[in-house]
Design an enzyme around this catalytic site. Sequence first.
Site, PDB file in Angstrom:
ATOM      1  N   PHE A   1       0.857  -1.184   0.000  1.00 53.10           N
ATOM      2  CA  PHE A   1       0.000   0.000   0.000  1.00 53.10           C
ATOM      3  C   PHE A   1       0.895   1.236   0.000  1.00 53.10           C
ATOM      4  O   PHE A   1       1.657   1.459   0.941  1.00 53.10           O
ATOM      5  CB  PHE A   1      -0.946   0.060   1.210  1.00 53.10           C
ATOM      6  CG  PHE A   1      -1.817   1.290   1.144  1.00 53.10           C
ATOM      7  CD1 PHE A   1      -2.979   1.296   0.382  1.00 53.10           C
ATOM      8  CD2 PHE A   1      -1.440   2.469   1.773  1.00 53.10           C
ATOM      9  CE1 PHE A   1      -3.761   2.434   0.276  1.00 53.10           C
ATOM     10  CE2 PHE A   1      -2.216   3.618   1.675  1.00 53.10           C
ATOM     11  CZ  PHE A   1      -3.376   3.608   0.929  1.00 53.10           C
TER      12      PHE A   1
ATOM     13  N   ASP B   1       9.372   2.802   2.194  1.00 54.51           N
ATOM     14  CA  ASP B   1       8.188   3.614   2.474  1.00 54.51           C
ATOM     15  C   ASP B   1       7.930   3.507   3.977  1.00 54.51           C
ATOM     16  O   ASP B   1       7.333   2.536   4.450  1.00 54.51           O
ATOM     17  CB  ASP B   1       6.992   3.118   1.656  1.00 54.51           C
ATOM     18  CG  ASP B   1       5.730   3.941   1.933  1.00 54.51           C
ATOM     19  OD1 ASP B   1       5.703   4.666   2.940  1.00 54.51           O
ATOM     20  OD2 ASP B   1       4.771   3.827   1.145  1.00 54.51           O
TER      21      ASP B   1
ATOM     22  N   LYS C   1       2.592  11.178   6.873  1.00 49.78           N
ATOM     23  CA  LYS C   1       1.738  10.997   8.047  1.00 49.78           C
ATOM     24  C   LYS C   1       2.219  11.792   9.273  1.00 49.78           C
ATOM     25  O   LYS C   1       1.967  12.975   9.342  1.00 49.78           O
ATOM     26  CB  LYS C   1       1.550   9.506   8.340  1.00 49.78           C
ATOM     27  CG  LYS C   1       0.732   8.825   7.230  1.00 49.78           C
ATOM     28  CD  LYS C   1      -0.029   7.588   7.674  1.00 49.78           C
ATOM     29  CE  LYS C   1      -1.086   7.221   6.644  1.00 49.78           C
ATOM     30  NZ  LYS C   1      -0.679   6.221   5.663  1.00 49.78           N
TER      31      LYS C   1
HETATM   32  C1  LIG Z   1      -0.811   6.278   4.178  1.00 56.64           C
HETATM   33  C2  LIG Z   1       0.262   5.699   3.384  1.00 56.64           C
HETATM   34  C3  LIG Z   1       0.613   6.227   2.133  1.00 56.64           C
HETATM   35  C4  LIG Z   1      -0.169   7.340   1.475  1.00 56.64           C
HETATM   36  O1  LIG Z   1      -0.214   8.499   2.229  1.00 56.64           O
HETATM   37  P1  LIG Z   1      -1.325   9.627   1.895  1.00 56.64           P
HETATM   38  O2  LIG Z   1      -0.912  10.789   2.753  1.00 56.64           O
HETATM   39  O3  LIG Z   1      -2.652   9.058   2.302  1.00 56.64           O
HETATM   40  O4  LIG Z   1      -1.244   9.893   0.454  1.00 56.64           O
HETATM   41  C5  LIG Z   1       1.692   5.677   1.471  1.00 56.64           C
HETATM   42  N1  LIG Z   1       2.379   4.660   2.001  1.00 56.64           N
HETATM   43  C6  LIG Z   1       2.064   4.100   3.193  1.00 56.64           C
HETATM   44  C7  LIG Z   1       2.881   2.972   3.723  1.00 56.64           C
HETATM   45  C8  LIG Z   1       0.985   4.595   3.916  1.00 56.64           C
HETATM   46  O5  LIG Z   1       0.655   4.031   5.076  1.00 56.64           O
END
Ligand SMILES: *Cc1c(COP(=O)(O)O)cnc(C)c1O
Length: 413
Positions: free
Chosen positions: A155, A240, A269
């Site tokens: 994700f 990520d 985040k």
């Molecule tokens: C939430 C998330 C994203 C995307 O972040 P947004 O601010 O919602 O675009 C990307 N990678 C990971 C692992 C996430 O948890």
Amino acid sequence: MTTVETTSADSPETPRRTPEELARAEAHAAHNYHPLPVVLSHAEGAWTTDVDGRRLLDMLAGYSALNFGHGHPALLAAAHAQLDRVTLTSRAFVHDRFADFTARLAALCGKDLVLPMNTGAEAVESGLKVARKWGYDVKGVQADQAEIVVMSGNFHGRTTTVVGFSDDPDARNGFGPFTPGFVRVPYADLGALRAAITPRTVAVLLEPIQGEAGVLIPPPGYLPGVRDLCTEHGVLMIADEIQSGLGRTGRTFACDHEGVVPDIYLLGKALGGGVVPVSAVVADRDVLGVLHPGQHGSTFGGSPLACAVGLAVVELLETGEFQHRATQLGVVLHDRLAALSGHGVTGFRARGLWAGVDIDPALGTGRDLCEALLARGVLAKDTHGSTIRLAPPLVISTEDLHWGLDQLAAALT
Ligand SMILES: *Cc1c(COP(=O)(O)O)cnc(C)c1O
């Protein structure tokens, strides 16, 4: 702090505002979410209050965007002070909050350079662009031939390129055609990764712990194995850490648990402290240095307000206090979940103050359990059928954490 007040709003004489507010919220909004039936109006620390005055313990923390809790005084102070000075300049001009934020975030990551963006998906997109540019300019891959390896169950956000390499049908079906140049391999499978790397591979993109997939923690040795493969083949390792990073797992980065340093960190985040969207790509000069003026940008990225809040976040992390709390509270979380195993919990994975909990399907769906938790004053979110994700703010007290887990235990019986 640990009791849910039963206010007069719950009595039959006083109509509750929640049903009406829920209907109003549905009326003119795209239906891309199925929120729990609660309407929040205030929050402080780990606690929220709904429109009927009911207090609810936040055990999701905005999917880790609220690692420092709601309204952390240092973050609010930084935001308030900056609101009165200057909030946006665009990157056409330099502002006086930019240098400190980029320097201190780079230092926190042990890297040279920071590319500030806004949302997580933008950080991912930016990281992919950087990796491709690096592939052509530095590695010498033929034009438009670059490949990036991604993981099953990934994700990384909701933009078209990113959902194009997802294997979640809900995320991708109906949104094609997609960007080429991505190869997906099973997560936590070093052999599959080795087999997927070719001379055209410029990067491997992965979550060091897969959050959305249910807090999947790869076996020990996997992340170092990825690091070694990337080094051996001249491929960038992109971590990520948008959800796993910035204190959640008990270390600044989830990669730290295995002593692994990726070439590129993607952050988001919690970097905005739950106040403003702040994301970043962080890497050394030999990687991020491939971008030149005009090749990438963002109107809001690195704004004075974003930098002021982001710097305050970095300062909180520099103390180590939150990483320490995540470790200590994580022991409580782990022990309590272990005690629930076999009592409605069929399995769980936890690191720091973060857990994916598999619920016995005989007890209902994850959604059913989250609704039962809501009725007991706890906010949590299901993911993938019968799994729920627990990620309370790192500022939660031990007593409140116990209370929240008491509610989980009660909801399971
Ligand atoms: C939430 C998330 C994203 C995307 O972040 P947004 O601010 O919602 O675009 C990307 N990678 C990971 C692992 C996430 O948890």
